[in-house]
Enzyme design. Sequence first.
Site, short mmCIF file in Angstrom:
data_model
loop_
_atom_site.label_atom_id
_atom_site.label_comp_id
_atom_site.label_asym_id
_atom_site.label_seq_id
_atom_site.Cartn_x
_atom_site.Cartn_y
_atom_site.Cartn_z
N THR A 173 17.22 -42.36 -18.85
CA THR A 173 16.92 -43.65 -18.21
C THR A 173 18.24 -44.25 -17.73
O THR A 173 19.28 -44.05 -18.35
CB THR A 173 16.26 -44.58 -19.26
OG1 THR A 173 14.95 -44.10 -19.53
CG2 THR A 173 16.19 -46.03 -18.79
N ARG A 201 0.99 -44.36 -18.68
CA ARG A 201 1.84 -44.90 -19.77
C ARG A 201 2.97 -45.75 -19.17
O ARG A 201 3.62 -45.34 -18.22
CB ARG A 201 2.44 -43.74 -20.58
CG ARG A 201 3.37 -44.18 -21.72
CD ARG A 201 4.82 -44.12 -21.32
NE ARG A 201 5.73 -44.30 -22.45
CZ ARG A 201 7.04 -44.49 -22.33
NH1 ARG A 201 7.60 -44.53 -21.13
NH2 ARG A 201 7.80 -44.65 -23.39
N GLY A 203 6.52 -47.76 -20.24
CA GLY A 203 7.50 -47.89 -21.31
C GLY A 203 8.13 -49.27 -21.36
O GLY A 203 7.59 -50.26 -20.84
N ASP A 204 9.29 -49.32 -21.97
CA ASP A 204 9.98 -50.60 -22.18
C ASP A 204 10.71 -51.11 -20.94
O ASP A 204 10.92 -52.32 -20.80
CB ASP A 204 11.01 -50.45 -23.30
CG ASP A 204 12.04 -49.38 -22.96
OD1 ASP A 204 11.65 -48.19 -22.87
OD2 ASP A 204 13.22 -49.71 -22.73
N THR A 224 17.74 -48.25 -23.36
CA THR A 224 17.36 -46.86 -23.12
C THR A 224 16.98 -46.24 -24.45
O THR A 224 17.52 -46.62 -25.49
CB THR A 224 18.52 -46.09 -22.45
OG1 THR A 224 18.29 -44.68 -22.60
CG2 THR A 224 19.88 -46.40 -23.08
N GLY A 225 16.04 -45.31 -24.40
CA GLY A 225 15.64 -44.65 -25.65
C GLY A 225 14.14 -44.62 -25.79
O GLY A 225 13.41 -44.68 -24.80
N GLY A 227 10.83 -45.70 -25.76
CA GLY A 227 10.25 -46.91 -25.21
C GLY A 227 9.29 -47.61 -26.16
O GLY A 227 9.26 -48.85 -26.20
N1 GLY Z 1 13.10 -46.02 -22.42
C1 GLY Z 1 12.36 -45.43 -21.39
C2 GLY Z 1 10.98 -45.19 -21.74
O1 GLY Z 1 10.65 -44.93 -22.89
O2 GLY Z 1 10.16 -45.23 -20.86
#
Ligand code: GLY
Length: 302
Positions: A173, A201, A203-204, A224-225, A227
């Site tokens: 990311t 889906r 994410g964060d 990042t990581g 989500g």
């Molecule tokens: N951190 C990116 C995701 O999990 O989508």
Amino acid sequence: MGTVEIYGAQMGAGVLVHGGAGHVDASRRPDHVEGCKHAARVGYDVIASGGSALDAVQAAARVLEDLPAFNAGTGAALNEDGAVEHDAAIMEGATLRAGGVAALRGFKNPIDVARAVLDHGRHVLLAAEGASSFALARGFSKVEEESLVTERAKETLARVLAGRAETGWAGGTIGAVARDRHGSVAAATSTGGTVSKLRGRVGDSPILGAGTLADDVSCAVSATGDGEGILKIGLARVIATLVERGEPVERAAHAAIERMVERTKANGGVIVFDRHGRFGFARSTETMSWAVCGESGADAGI
Ligand code: GLY
């Protein structure tokens, strides 16, 4: 829990970028670092010529989206159908204007579409078909979806589907945070999400207070990581609250990542720039490529 690495320094005006938390093979690390250095330089050029933190993070994020080494734009992770679905968000700390897109298909630079959502101003987050229609109406052109797909992304998905690699984790990311010469901050984050994710889906990254946040009363954050873990903990909001109470950015980042790891078992990293010009980051993963460029110089690592 692994060690949470932290770093922090004073910069003044500048741009800090990340190329994703995870595990990058030694052979690919130079590409990651060079990509981050280039993006930070492009972002800082905007600020050095009098531009805003908002324009700077958009410019830096666009550079990283175009580099296939990263999980964003071209080269993004593939979902369970082998398709790219992008998430991205951008936010301005002075005004709290923000824009995001989720599960967006077929656009080369999702951060530019997110910026268009911000500029349009009516909504903060658009998803899937609605985001796509919005982008077309605002003059963006769709690209062949195949042009966003790299051989490496296909191989990674194939390994996951064959049970030869862990599902979920993608790494790569991208994000940028900046402080301009007026003391305003901004943040941008863009991603393909996780490998073999379910269609739809989110994410964060496009969720304000989770993967992205900018507020001049505290700081700008890009995460990042994992989500799902970042969403559960509201990682960016935790950091902003600590910084607003006077915690240095790197200590706030460290505390938030520790809390996420302890409470959710998720791992990740985060970059932060505050309105006083201090930047910092923390990560619980083996690598997180990053680069900073600004008034006080430049630095990079992984
Ligand atoms: N951190 C990116 C995701 O999990 O989508």
